[in-house]
Scaffold this motif. Structure first.
Motif, PDB file in Angstrom:
ATOM      1  N   VAL A  17       0.826  11.242  -9.413  1.00 41.22           N
ATOM      2  CA  VAL A  17       0.771  10.923  -8.145  1.00 41.22           C
ATOM      3  C   VAL A  17       2.098  11.008  -7.547  1.00 41.22           C
ATOM      4  O   VAL A  17       2.238  11.686  -6.352  1.00 41.22           O
ATOM      5  CB  VAL A  17       0.315   9.504  -7.883  1.00 41.22           C
ATOM      6  N   TYR A  18       3.263  10.591  -8.112  1.00 46.23           N
ATOM      7  CA  TYR A  18       4.467  10.511  -7.589  1.00 46.23           C
ATOM      8  C   TYR A  18       5.347  11.436  -8.051  1.00 46.23           C
ATOM      9  O   TYR A  18       6.413  12.075  -7.769  1.00 46.23           O
ATOM     10  CB  TYR A  18       5.208   9.323  -7.658  1.00 46.23           C
ATOM     11  N   GLY A  19       4.758  12.244  -9.273  1.00 49.28           N
ATOM     12  CA  GLY A  19       5.539  13.444  -9.652  1.00 49.28           C
ATOM     13  C   GLY A  19       6.731  13.094 -10.544  1.00 49.28           C
ATOM     14  O   GLY A  19       6.679  13.269 -11.711  1.00 49.28           O
ATOM     15  N   SER A  20       7.910  12.793  -9.905  1.00 45.65           N
ATOM     16  CA  SER A  20       9.054  12.641 -10.678  1.00 45.65           C
ATOM     17  C   SER A  20       9.860  11.404 -10.133  1.00 45.65           C
ATOM     18  O   SER A  20       9.687  10.961  -8.733  1.00 45.65           O
ATOM     19  CB  SER A  20       9.868  13.902 -10.719  1.00 45.65           C
ATOM     20  N   TYR A  21      10.800  10.703 -10.911  1.00 45.50           N
ATOM     21  CA  TYR A  21      11.530   9.787 -10.281  1.00 45.50           C
ATOM     22  C   TYR A  21      12.556  10.324  -9.198  1.00 45.50           C
ATOM     23  O   TYR A  21      12.755   9.530  -8.037  1.00 45.50           O
ATOM     24  CB  TYR A  21      12.468   9.066 -11.408  1.00 45.50           C
ATOM     25  N   TRP A  22      12.749  11.436  -9.222  1.00 48.64           N
ATOM     26  CA  TRP A  22      13.691  12.033  -8.031  1.00 48.64           C
ATOM     27  C   TRP A  22      12.829  12.091  -6.696  1.00 48.64           C
ATOM     28  O   TRP A  22      13.365  11.983  -5.784  1.00 48.64           O
ATOM     29  CB  TRP A  22      14.066  13.569  -8.341  1.00 48.64           C
ATOM     30  N   GLU A  23      11.508  12.165  -6.784  1.00 49.37           N
ATOM     31  CA  GLU A  23      10.660  12.177  -5.637  1.00 49.37           C
ATOM     32  C   GLU A  23      10.591  10.895  -5.017  1.00 49.37           C
ATOM     33  O   GLU A  23      10.359  10.824  -3.672  1.00 49.37           O
ATOM     34  CB  GLU A  23       9.362  12.794  -5.816  1.00 49.37           C
ATOM     35  N   VAL A  24      10.608   9.672  -5.844  1.00 54.70           N
ATOM     36  CA  VAL A  24      10.450   8.564  -5.201  1.00 54.70           C
ATOM     37  C   VAL A  24      11.591   7.405  -5.120  1.00 54.70           C
ATOM     38  O   VAL A  24      11.666   6.490  -4.486  1.00 54.70           O
ATOM     39  CB  VAL A  24       9.458   7.568  -6.269  1.00 54.70           C
ATOM     40  N   ALA A  25      12.817   8.173  -5.336  1.00 58.73           N
ATOM     41  CA  ALA A  25      14.042   7.347  -5.276  1.00 58.73           C
ATOM     42  C   ALA A  25      14.374   7.268  -3.815  1.00 58.73           C
ATOM     43  O   ALA A  25      13.942   8.364  -3.021  1.00 58.73           O
ATOM     44  CB  ALA A  25      15.001   8.410  -6.125  1.00 58.73           C
ATOM     45  N   GLU A  26      15.003   6.330  -3.463  1.00 57.91           N
ATOM     46  CA  GLU A  26      15.478   5.983  -2.069  1.00 57.91           C
ATOM     47  C   GLU A  26      16.740   5.611  -1.889  1.00 57.91           C
ATOM     48  O   GLU A  26      17.513   5.132  -2.937  1.00 57.91           O
ATOM     49  CB  GLU A  26      14.326   5.139  -1.698  1.00 57.91           C
ATOM     50  N   ALA A  27      17.165   5.449  -0.592  1.00 56.96           N
ATOM     51  CA  ALA A  27      18.308   4.863  -0.392  1.00 56.96           C
ATOM     52  C   ALA A  27      18.361   3.268  -0.472  1.00 56.96           C
ATOM     53  O   ALA A  27      17.115   2.742  -0.435  1.00 56.96           O
ATOM     54  CB  ALA A  27      18.787   5.342   1.000  1.00 56.96           C
ATOM     55  N   VAL A  28      19.632   2.858  -0.843  1.00 57.65           N
ATOM     56  CA  VAL A  28      19.627   1.298  -0.970  1.00 57.65           C
ATOM     57  C   VAL A  28      20.885   1.020  -0.001  1.00 57.65           C
ATOM     58  O   VAL A  28      21.759   1.453   0.098  1.00 57.65           O
ATOM     59  CB  VAL A  28      20.145   0.964  -2.369  1.00 57.65           C
ATOM     60  N   PRO A  29      20.621  -0.171   0.847  1.00 63.76           N
ATOM     61  CA  PRO A  29      19.449  -0.982   0.865  1.00 63.76           C
ATOM     62  C   PRO A  29      18.261  -0.316   2.076  1.00 63.76           C
ATOM     63  O   PRO A  29      17.487  -1.070   2.456  1.00 63.76           O
ATOM     64  CB  PRO A  29      19.827  -2.290   1.377  1.00 63.76           C
ATOM     65  N   GLY A  30      18.626   0.805   2.842  1.00 60.66           N
ATOM     66  CA  GLY A  30      18.261   1.087   3.886  1.00 60.66           C
ATOM     67  C   GLY A  30      16.717   1.910   3.617  1.00 60.66           C
ATOM     68  O   GLY A  30      16.070   2.383   4.781  1.00 60.66           O
ATOM     69  N   GLY A  31      16.184   1.984   2.497  1.00 65.83           N
ATOM     70  CA  GLY A  31      14.816   2.760   2.136  1.00 65.83           C
ATOM     71  C   GLY A  31      13.818   1.868   2.412  1.00 65.83           C
ATOM     72  O   GLY A  31      13.783   0.740   2.866  1.00 65.83           O
ATOM     73  N   PRO A  32      12.367   2.440   2.400  1.00 67.14           N
ATOM     74  CA  PRO A  32      11.343   1.563   2.586  1.00 67.14           C
ATOM     75  C   PRO A  32      11.137   0.348   1.753  1.00 67.14           C
ATOM     76  O   PRO A  32      10.688  -0.687   2.303  1.00 67.14           O
ATOM     77  CB  PRO A  32      10.116   2.700   2.366  1.00 67.14           C
ATOM     78  N   THR A  33      11.586   0.389   0.566  1.00 63.38           N
ATOM     79  CA  THR A  33      11.426  -0.952  -0.345  1.00 63.38           C
ATOM     80  C   THR A  33      12.605  -1.855   0.185  1.00 63.38           C
ATOM     81  O   THR A  33      12.094  -3.048   0.146  1.00 63.38           O
ATOM     82  CB  THR A  33      11.671  -0.264  -1.834  1.00 63.38           C
ATOM     83  N   GLY A  34      13.629  -1.621   0.430  1.00 67.18           N
ATOM     84  CA  GLY A  34      14.596  -2.439   1.004  1.00 67.18           C
ATOM     85  C   GLY A  34      14.218  -2.999   2.140  1.00 67.18           C
ATOM     86  O   GLY A  34      14.583  -4.340   2.409  1.00 67.18           O
ATOM     87  N   ALA A  35      13.704  -2.287   3.298  1.00 69.89           N
ATOM     88  CA  ALA A  35      13.072  -2.865   4.476  1.00 69.89           C
ATOM     89  C   ALA A  35      12.090  -3.774   4.213  1.00 69.89           C
ATOM     90  O   ALA A  35      11.966  -4.853   4.850  1.00 69.89           O
ATOM     91  CB  ALA A  35      12.673  -1.591   5.199  1.00 69.89           C
ATOM     92  N   LEU A  36      11.103  -3.508   3.234  1.00 72.53           N
ATOM     93  CA  LEU A  36       9.930  -4.466   3.136  1.00 72.53           C
ATOM     94  C   LEU A  36      10.635  -5.760   2.519  1.00 72.53           C
ATOM     95  O   LEU A  36      10.378  -6.851   2.677  1.00 72.53           O
ATOM     96  CB  LEU A  36       9.015  -4.020   2.102  1.00 72.53           C
ATOM     97  N   LEU A  37      11.302  -5.823   1.534  1.00 70.52           N
ATOM     98  CA  LEU A  37      11.793  -6.773   0.819  1.00 70.52           C
ATOM     99  C   LEU A  37      12.782  -7.674   1.843  1.00 70.52           C
ATOM    100  O   LEU A  37      12.700  -9.022   1.808  1.00 70.52           O
ATOM    101  CB  LEU A  37      12.795  -6.463  -0.583  1.00 70.52           C
ATOM    102  N   SER A  38      13.561  -6.908   2.688  1.00 74.93           N
ATOM    103  CA  SER A  38      14.180  -7.887   3.425  1.00 74.93           C
ATOM    104  C   SER A  38      13.317  -8.640   4.541  1.00 74.93           C
ATOM    105  O   SER A  38      13.743  -9.643   4.765  1.00 74.93           O
ATOM    106  CB  SER A  38      15.075  -6.861   4.394  1.00 74.93           C
ATOM    107  N   LYS A  39      12.237  -8.052   5.047  1.00 79.26           N
ATOM    108  CA  LYS A  39      11.429  -8.670   5.838  1.00 79.26           C
ATOM    109  C   LYS A  39      10.887  -9.821   4.984  1.00 79.26           C
ATOM    110  O   LYS A  39      10.705 -10.908   5.732  1.00 79.26           O
ATOM    111  CB  LYS A  39      10.373  -7.395   6.212  1.00 79.26           C
ATOM    112  N   LYS A  40      10.521  -9.676   3.945  1.00 78.37           N
ATOM    113  CA  LYS A  40       9.954 -10.640   3.195  1.00 78.37           C
ATOM    114  C   LYS A  40      10.811 -11.835   2.954  1.00 78.37           C
ATOM    115  O   LYS A  40      10.479 -13.261   2.951  1.00 78.37           O
ATOM    116  CB  LYS A  40       9.073 -10.451   1.940  1.00 78.37           C
TER     117      LYS A  40
END
Length: 232
Positions: A17-40
């Motif tokens: 589904v996600y192919g490779s780690y390069w495809e799902v890697a994101e910026a820190v802390p401004g990526g989507p995961t960071g934004a969600l964690l900050s909100k919670k």
């Protein structure tokens, strides 16, 4: 004290589904995961520690990010001991061992395979870490308990495959999960354990390791430690 430890979004997602780690890697802390964690973190007024795959320019890191109770990004730890498989996938090695002074104490973080190298935990102990966190894919509880006992610090391991554990200063299991869930325990950071010999130099390691103790048994460090023990 309650901590929530999470993993990056690839866990539980089929590789095709996600192919490779390069495809799902994101910026820190401004990526989507960071934004969600900050909100919670802000929503629940709690610290949040999470594993994230970060793309930093041309480099890929297995990293752990930390947000405070206001949702502010406090910093991150980059895994310093990638597995051979991670190296083949293009992950780079971290090069620093940061500590974080929170409103209740000093913590440190390492990731997964780092647990196999006792020097990592010892380095953090020498710097005064009180709680050592481990986001991990599997791990060995006997290793976690040994790291806590050897270094006189609390050890918190959040594993993809249960159990996850909170371990006390002498290696005793204070809380654990047998399945998915949340483990929590009250930790007394005002007391630092010593070993059965009452050795207040425990967190400094053997004299052959700690430069400030080598061939200097009259060092004022020993007097300071003795006075601290006598005052308790």
């Amino acid at each position: 004290m309650r901590f929530r430890l999470e993993y990056s979004p690839i866990i539980g997602v089929a590789r095709d589904v996600y192919g490779s780690y390069w495809e799902v890697a994101e910026a820190v802390p401004g990526g989507p995961t960071g934004a969600l964690l900050s909100k919670k973190a802000r929503q629940h007024r709690m610290y949040v520690l999470a594993g994230v795959i970060e793309r930093r320019g041309d480099y890929l890191f297995n990293t752990a990010v930390l947000f405070d109770r206001e949702g502010r990004f406090l910093g991150q730890y980059d895994k310093t001991h990638p597995t051979f498989g991670e190296l083949q996938q293009g992950f780079s090695c971290g090069s620093a061992y940061p500590l974080f002074d929170l409103d209740f104490g000093r913590i440190a973080i390492h990731i997964c395979y780092d647990e196999f190298f006792p020097e990592v935990a010892r380095s953090f102990a020498h710097q005064g870490a009180e709680i050592l966190f481990l986001p991990v894919a599997g791990g060995k509880p006997i290793t976690w308990r040994t790291r806590a006992l050897d270094n006189g610090l609390y050890f918190v391991a959040a594993s993809i495959t249960p159990p996850s554990m909170i371990i006390g200063l002498i290696g005793a299991i204070l809380a654990e999960t047998a399945d998915d869930g949340i483990a929590f325990a009250d930790l007394n950071l005002d007391v630092r354990a010593v070993n059965g010999y009452g050795d207040a130099t425990l967190s400094y390691g053997m004299p052959c390791i700690a430069p400030q103790m080598r061939n200097r048994l009259d060092d004022t460090l020993l007097e300071t430690l003795f006075n601290a023990m006598r005052a308790e």
